[in-house]
Design a protein around this motif. Structure first.
Motif, PDB file in Angstrom:
ATOM      1  N   ALA A 197      -1.441   8.541  30.952  1.00 60.32           N
ATOM      2  CA  ALA A 197      -0.863   9.314  29.921  1.00 60.32           C
ATOM      3  C   ALA A 197      -0.171  10.668  29.569  1.00 60.32           C
ATOM      4  N   CYS A 198       0.024  11.240  30.577  1.00 57.94           N
ATOM      5  CA  CYS A 198       1.264  12.122  30.421  1.00 57.94           C
ATOM      6  C   CYS A 198       2.434  11.583  30.113  1.00 57.94           C
ATOM      7  N   ASP A 199       2.450  10.551  30.982  1.00 61.53           N
ATOM      8  CA  ASP A 199       3.634   9.959  31.549  1.00 61.53           C
ATOM      9  C   ASP A 199       3.960   9.758  30.067  1.00 61.53           C
ATOM     10  N   ILE A 200       3.288   8.575  29.705  1.00 62.92           N
ATOM     11  CA  ILE A 200       3.709   7.793  28.041  1.00 62.92           C
ATOM     12  C   ILE A 200       3.918   8.910  27.450  1.00 62.92           C
ATOM     13  N   VAL A 201       2.813  10.206  27.230  1.00 67.30           N
ATOM     14  CA  VAL A 201       3.704  10.993  26.085  1.00 67.30           C
ATOM     15  C   VAL A 201       5.126  12.009  26.378  1.00 67.30           C
ATOM     16  N   HIS A 202       5.672  12.435  27.790  1.00 64.21           N
ATOM     17  CA  HIS A 202       6.659  12.284  27.969  1.00 64.21           C
ATOM     18  C   HIS A 202       8.160  11.175  27.539  1.00 64.21           C
ATOM     19  N   ILE A 203       7.367   9.812  27.990  1.00 63.63           N
ATOM     20  CA  ILE A 203       8.423   9.234  27.322  1.00 63.63           C
ATOM     21  C   ILE A 203       9.012   9.405  25.979  1.00 63.63           C
ATOM     22  N   PHE A 204       7.606   9.111  25.429  1.00 63.64           N
ATOM     23  CA  PHE A 204       7.990   9.125  23.730  1.00 63.64           C
ATOM     24  C   PHE A 204       8.099  10.353  22.700  1.00 63.64           C
ATOM     25  N   SER A 205       7.728  11.443  23.723  1.00 62.15           N
ATOM     26  CA  SER A 205       8.318  13.075  23.026  1.00 62.15           C
ATOM     27  C   SER A 205       9.994  13.074  23.739  1.00 62.15           C
ATOM     28  N   PRO A 213      15.591  19.596  27.304  1.00 60.88           N
ATOM     29  CA  PRO A 213      14.078  18.829  27.311  1.00 60.88           C
ATOM     30  C   PRO A 213      13.820  19.070  28.608  1.00 60.88           C
ATOM     31  N   LEU A 214      11.608  18.866  28.617  1.00 64.35           N
ATOM     32  CA  LEU A 214      10.982  18.896  29.946  1.00 64.35           C
ATOM     33  C   LEU A 214      11.222  17.761  30.752  1.00 64.35           C
ATOM     34  N   SER A 215      10.913  17.816  32.732  1.00 63.14           N
ATOM     35  CA  SER A 215      10.892  16.686  32.308  1.00 63.14           C
ATOM     36  C   SER A 215      10.065  15.896  32.625  1.00 63.14           C
ATOM     37  N   ARG A 216       9.348  14.990  33.640  1.00 61.37           N
ATOM     38  CA  ARG A 216       8.253  14.137  33.650  1.00 61.37           C
ATOM     39  C   ARG A 216       7.642  14.751  33.994  1.00 61.37           C
ATOM     40  N   VAL A 217       7.269  15.467  35.484  1.00 58.08           N
ATOM     41  CA  VAL A 217       7.131  16.309  35.736  1.00 58.08           C
ATOM     42  C   VAL A 217       6.261  17.862  35.064  1.00 58.08           C
ATOM     43  N   GLN A 218       8.243  18.456  34.302  1.00 62.38           N
ATOM     44  CA  GLN A 218       7.308  19.255  33.804  1.00 62.38           C
ATOM     45  C   GLN A 218       6.696  18.923  32.514  1.00 62.38           C
ATOM     46  N   ALA A 219       6.359  18.137  31.952  1.00 58.92           N
ATOM     47  CA  ALA A 219       5.763  17.709  30.793  1.00 58.92           C
ATOM     48  C   ALA A 219       4.430  17.632  30.942  1.00 58.92           C
ATOM     49  N   THR A 220       4.166  16.974  33.153  1.00 58.51           N
ATOM     50  CA  THR A 220       2.439  17.563  32.841  1.00 58.51           C
ATOM     51  C   THR A 220       2.147  18.297  33.064  1.00 58.51           C
ATOM     52  N   GLU A 221       2.712  19.098  33.619  1.00 62.64           N
ATOM     53  CA  GLU A 221       2.675  20.481  34.514  1.00 62.64           C
ATOM     54  C   GLU A 221       2.698  21.635  32.113  1.00 62.64           C
ATOM     55  N   TYR A 222       3.251  20.992  31.869  1.00 66.20           N
ATOM     56  CA  TYR A 222       3.472  21.450  30.281  1.00 66.20           C
ATOM     57  C   TYR A 222       1.284  21.290  29.514  1.00 66.20           C
ATOM     58  N   ILE A 223       1.136  20.316  29.419  1.00 63.15           N
ATOM     59  CA  ILE A 223       0.229  20.141  29.051  1.00 63.15           C
ATOM     60  C   ILE A 223      -0.445  20.518  29.613  1.00 63.15           C
ATOM     61  N   SER A 224      -0.641  20.235  31.149  1.00 60.93           N
ATOM     62  CA  SER A 224      -2.387  21.138  31.620  1.00 60.93           C
ATOM     63  C   SER A 224      -2.133  22.556  31.325  1.00 60.93           C
ATOM     64  N   HIS A 225      -0.925  23.338  31.492  1.00 57.41           N
ATOM     65  CA  HIS A 225      -1.239  25.107  30.826  1.00 57.41           C
ATOM     66  C   HIS A 225      -1.787  24.863  29.860  1.00 57.41           C
ATOM     67  N   ARG A 226      -1.608  24.294  28.658  1.00 57.99           N
ATOM     68  CA  ARG A 226      -1.649  24.579  27.691  1.00 57.99           C
ATOM     69  C   ARG A 226      -3.063  24.125  27.912  1.00 57.99           C
ATOM     70  N   LEU A 227      -3.564  23.094  27.515  1.00 63.61           N
ATOM     71  CA  LEU A 227      -5.045  22.897  27.702  1.00 63.61           C
ATOM     72  C   LEU A 227      -5.800  23.943  28.398  1.00 63.61           C
ATOM     73  N   SER A 280       2.034  33.764  23.235  1.00 61.01           N
ATOM     74  CA  SER A 280       0.616  33.669  24.274  1.00 61.01           C
ATOM     75  C   SER A 280       0.576  31.827  25.138  1.00 61.01           C
ATOM     76  N   PHE A 281       0.728  30.647  24.620  1.00 58.89           N
ATOM     77  CA  PHE A 281       0.642  29.210  25.148  1.00 58.89           C
ATOM     78  C   PHE A 281       2.605  28.914  25.963  1.00 58.89           C
ATOM     79  N   LEU A 282       3.318  29.912  26.491  1.00 62.15           N
ATOM     80  CA  LEU A 282       3.953  29.743  26.823  1.00 62.15           C
ATOM     81  C   LEU A 282       4.334  29.576  28.017  1.00 62.15           C
ATOM     82  N   TYR A 283       5.214  28.239  28.143  1.00 58.07           N
ATOM     83  CA  TYR A 283       4.971  27.442  30.120  1.00 58.07           C
ATOM     84  C   TYR A 283       6.462  27.723  30.129  1.00 58.07           C
ATOM     85  N   LEU A 284       6.729  28.660  31.016  1.00 52.58           N
ATOM     86  CA  LEU A 284       8.027  28.469  31.824  1.00 52.58           C
ATOM     87  C   LEU A 284       8.584  27.780  32.488  1.00 52.58           C
ATOM     88  N   ALA A 285       8.973  26.579  32.368  1.00 55.49           N
ATOM     89  CA  ALA A 285       9.552  26.015  32.844  1.00 55.49           C
ATOM     90  C   ALA A 285      10.813  25.884  33.304  1.00 55.49           C
TER      91      ALA A 285
END
Length: 318
Positions: free
Chosen positions: A218-226, A190-204, A20-25
């Motif tokens: 904050a999303c940028d920081i999460v993307h780098i370290f993940s 893996p997800l790109s920076r833009v996709q990671a931001t969209e992924y976080i927003s999607h799950r929220l 139900s949380f699937l983000y289709l990048a």
């Protein structure tokens, strides 16, 4: 804990593979399309690979929830090199009796099952998750098992899902015949920076919260370290929400993300090295800014000031 404070109906960053949380990048859409194509085209073997935590199992769960009614699916997820008698596990995956049977009887039980399904116009699909654990010898057994397909009649399809090691294994000389039977394959990056931001927003949003709860920095920081790995993104974001709740912060900003990363940087999960793509973020061994330049750039070459500042601040800490 923090759900009511942020208005969630459930935790947005659970580690469970919840479809139900699937983000289709784009890459996940491609992987799902390849899985669906493999089923529809009656491909003998379909192989999907990706790094640990990239969302492979979630895709499989989504596929199982939407598979046609004329398809009988067996899922084998408890894979290991010492798996023992493969046919016993295969029968277990389809809910068939495997107790106190010799190998010939095991094969006969499986053969009768797939032929019976075929006679009722049903397709039989065996999905093996974490297939990289099987080893070359067991994979060769799977190839032999697929010989139940004869002439123009395809009564059994196999889907193998695993880590990049599976692709390397299938390139080995001892599995040439196996590799030649793979009709569909896809590697999930893996997800790109833009996709990671969209992924976080999607799950929220799916969890019933504010999709803009995490600031872009904050999303940028999460993307780098993940490194764009969804499972690691979930760990960092879940921790950020706990910290935010403790501080009664209405949004997850750059300062909060920095704090999470600094605290997580010494953990086993984030400090172990895996090839040259992973950044070692232990405070005492932070690489130079020049060494980290590629991850700081977007696809258009734009650098992110907030991330350069982050590394500078972390290097300054004892």
């Amino acid at each position: 804990m923090y759900e009511s404070f942020y208005g969630f109906k459930e935790r947005p960053f659970s580690l469970l593979p919840d479809p139900s949380f699937l983000y289709l990048a784009s890459q996940h859409s491609n992987a799902l399309a390849m899985l669906e194509y493999g089923l529809a085209s009656q491909a003998g073997f379909t192989v999907i690979t990706g790094e640990i935590g990239c969302g492979k199992t979630t895709l499989i769960r989504h596929l199982l929830n939407n598979v046609d009614r004329d398809v009988t699916v067996g899922l084998l997820s408890n894979t290991q090199r010492s798996i023992g008698e493969l046919l016993q596990w295969v029968l277990l995956a389809f809910g068939l009796d495997y107790h106190a049977k010799e190998k010939v009887a095991l094969y006969q039980t499986f053969y009768d099952f797939v032929i019976d399904e075929y006679s009722r116009n049903r397709r039989t699909v065996l999905i093996i998750d974490e297939a990289q654990n099987l080893g070359a010898e067991t994979l060769e057994e799977l190839r032999m098992l697929s010989n139940v397909n004869a002439d123009k009649d395809l009564v059994l399809q196999l889907i193998l899902v695993g880590q990049p090691e599976l692709r390397e294994m299938l390139r080995g000389r001892e599995l040439v015949q196996f590799a030649q039977r793979i009709a569909v394959d896809y590697h999930l990056p893996p997800l790109s920076r833009v996709q990671a931001t969209e992924y976080i927003s999607h799950r929220l949003k799916v969890a019933g919260g504010d999709p803009k709860l995490f600031e872009s920095g904050a999303c940028d920081i999460v993307h780098i370290f993940s490194r764009g790995i969804p499972r690691l993104i979930n760990i960092l974001c879940d921790t950020a929400l706990v910290y935010g709740y403790a501080a009664q912060a209405k949004r997850v900003d750059v300062a909060l993300a920095r704090e999470v990363v600094a605290d997580k940087s010494d953990s086993v999960l984030f400090s172990q090295r895996r090839e040259t793509r992973q950044i070692d973020i232990r405070r005492s061994e932070l690489p130079s800014e020049a060494a980290c330049r590629p991850p700081f750039e977007d696809h258009d070459g734009t650098e992110h000031e907030v991330l350069r500042d982050l590394f500078s601040s972390l290097r300054a800490k004892p």
